[in-house]
Design a protein around this motif. Structure first.
Motif, PDB file in Angstrom:
ATOM      1  N   GLY A 276      43.154  42.719  37.658  1.00 46.20           N
ATOM      2  CA  GLY A 276      43.167  41.375  38.199  1.00 46.20           C
ATOM      3  C   GLY A 276      41.835  41.057  38.853  1.00 46.20           C
ATOM      4  N   MET A 277      41.693  39.847  39.300  1.00 42.75           N
ATOM      5  CA  MET A 277      40.506  39.426  40.015  1.00 42.75           C
ATOM      6  C   MET A 277      40.408  40.219  41.321  1.00 42.75           C
ATOM      7  N   PRO A 278      39.234  40.663  41.744  1.00 39.95           N
ATOM      8  CA  PRO A 278      37.882  40.201  41.412  1.00 39.95           C
ATOM      9  C   PRO A 278      37.223  40.902  40.231  1.00 39.95           C
ATOM     10  N   GLU A 279      37.822  41.988  39.695  1.00 34.01           N
ATOM     11  CA  GLU A 279      37.216  42.631  38.536  1.00 34.01           C
ATOM     12  C   GLU A 279      37.644  41.907  37.260  1.00 34.01           C
ATOM     13  N   VAL A 280      37.048  42.311  36.155  1.00 32.68           N
ATOM     14  CA  VAL A 280      37.495  41.865  34.848  1.00 32.68           C
ATOM     15  C   VAL A 280      37.258  43.012  33.876  1.00 32.68           C
ATOM     16  N   GLY A 281      38.347  43.462  33.256  1.00 36.54           N
ATOM     17  CA  GLY A 281      38.271  44.604  32.362  1.00 36.54           C
ATOM     18  C   GLY A 281      39.531  45.437  32.468  1.00 36.54           C
TER      19      GLY A 281
END
Length: 397
Positions: A381-386
């Motif tokens: 989930g946000m704040p990452e992406v992947g």
């Protein structure tokens, strides 16, 4: 000009598969480059390279002191250098940089190689499994344990607590975030106390370097700010690498010809890492707020309103990168990517991260004949992406 707010133009809670975020970002760049979301109390998200670069280049207008990440806000005190603007952040950043100099990196390179070899030997002998859990997550934890010169007990505590912290952050589980954050604060206090009693070489040890640092008037840095700084460093380097390495693994599984090409041309590994950083930047939530209010992308943004900086979108901006969704070795302008940010808050550990990723990719390819997906990935989930879950089947050389 569009109205200042038009509701839910970006939904970070929408279900995602591996390619979904980049399709969403491409759509936003074309029709709504500064979009609004009502999630997490409301925020804006900037998606174009030019807008994000201009924000990062103007710390006087765009501050990190109010909101520096979406979702979330510090409920447990300020943690320099990320929570401070220049010049207040500078002595903390200078101390961190000192402990990441050329001599320190040279000393830690064989350490990374040992950790990579040990983890991959175990992972490949098992025929694969979740690449994030089996390799991507423990690698930076072991690396940071060496950088901070932690005991085995402290290393285990850091890894377990950081994993729980990240999962709670992604789930917006405020109670667990607070509990695990306090455990990390306790570890930071223990490290500062032990280094006060027995300092190490500040060129090699980040805690000793911070303790030796002074402010602009020559005074030691405040203890609680030092605690916050150590706590910040302990987590920040453990969050992005597992997501990034998971993305690289998915790409290699999807493109076996590229994996074979890099196996036969290992001198291309550095270029591959740089293109992977552009293509799979693991951040969409670092944030700033405007001090005076601005017009950005045709929108009016008021002081105090969070602006998430979608680095992952900026690095696929077709206005900067030709065929941005393609992997291209030796892309001429690849270094224009913003994977490590820009300006005074550019990632302090980027040289160590590049070394970590280069060794990991080189050894993964050298030790395998094939890399295949063995199921569906699960996204962060946000704040990452992947991906945070990457099931693979691998065959040894």
């Amino acid at each position: 000009m569009k109205p200042r707010w038009t509701g839910q133009e970006y939904d970070p809670h929408a279900p995602e598969e591996f390619d979904t975020p980049h399709r969403v970002f491409a759509d936003l760049r074309s029709r709504c480059p500064v979009a609004h979301s009502d999630a997490f109390g409301g925020f804006w998200i900037a998606t174009r390279h030019a807008d994000i670069r201009s924000i990062l280049d103007d710390p006087e207008e765009f501050t990190t002191t109010v909101r520096n990440v979406v979702p979330g806000a510090s409920a447990t005190g300020r943690r320099p250098p990320l929570h401070l603007d220049p010049p207040e952040h500078t002595p903390y950043r200078r101390a961190i940089d000192r402990a990441l100099g050329a001599s320190r990196l040279a000393a830690i390179e064989p350490v990374i190689e040992r950790h990579v070899a040990m983890l991959l030997d175990t992972y490949i002998a098992a025929g694969g499994g979740d690449f994030v859990e089996g390799f991507g997550s423990p690698l930076p934890a072991l690396l940071f344990a060496d950088w901070f010169q932690l005991s085995p007990e402290q290393t285990d505590l850091l890894w377990r607590t950081a994993q729980a912290f990240v999962k709670a952050w992604e789930a917006f589980d405020v109670e667990t975030v607070s509990r695990t954050s306090e455990t990390l604060y306790d570890l930071a206090r223990d490290l500062l106390e032990s280094r006060c009693a027995a300092p190490l070489d500040p060129e090699f040890d980040p805690v000793s370097s911070l303790l030796a640092a002074t402010d602009a008037d020559g005074n030691p840095l405040p203890n609680e700010m030092l605690v916050g700084c150590v706590r910040q460093i302990l987590v920040v380097g453990l969050v992005a690498p597992p997501v990034f390495l998971g993305s690289v693994a998915v790409h290699l599984a999807r493109h076996p010809a590229l994996a074979d090409q890099l196996r036969t041309a290992p001198h291309k590994i550095d270029a591959a890492v740089e293109e992977f950083l552009r293509l799979y930047t693991p951040y969409r939530g670092f944030a700033r707020t405007t001090r005076n209010g601005v017009e950005l992308g045709g929108r009016r943004i008021e002081p105090g309103e969070p602006i998430a900086l979608a680095y992952a979108s900026a690095n696929r901006d077709e206005a900067v990168f030709e065929a941005p969704d393609e992997f291209r070795l030796d892309r001429a302008n690849v270094r224009e990517h913003l994977a490590f940010g820009r300006g005074p808050h550019r990632c302090a550990g980027m040289a160590m991260a590049r070394m970590e990723f280069r060794i990991a990719l080189r050894e993964l390819l050298a030790r395998t004949r094939s890399i295949d997906l063995a199921g569906d990935v699960r996204m962060s989930g946000m704040p990452e992406v992947g991906p945070v879950y990457v099931p693979l089947k691998v065959t040894a050389v």
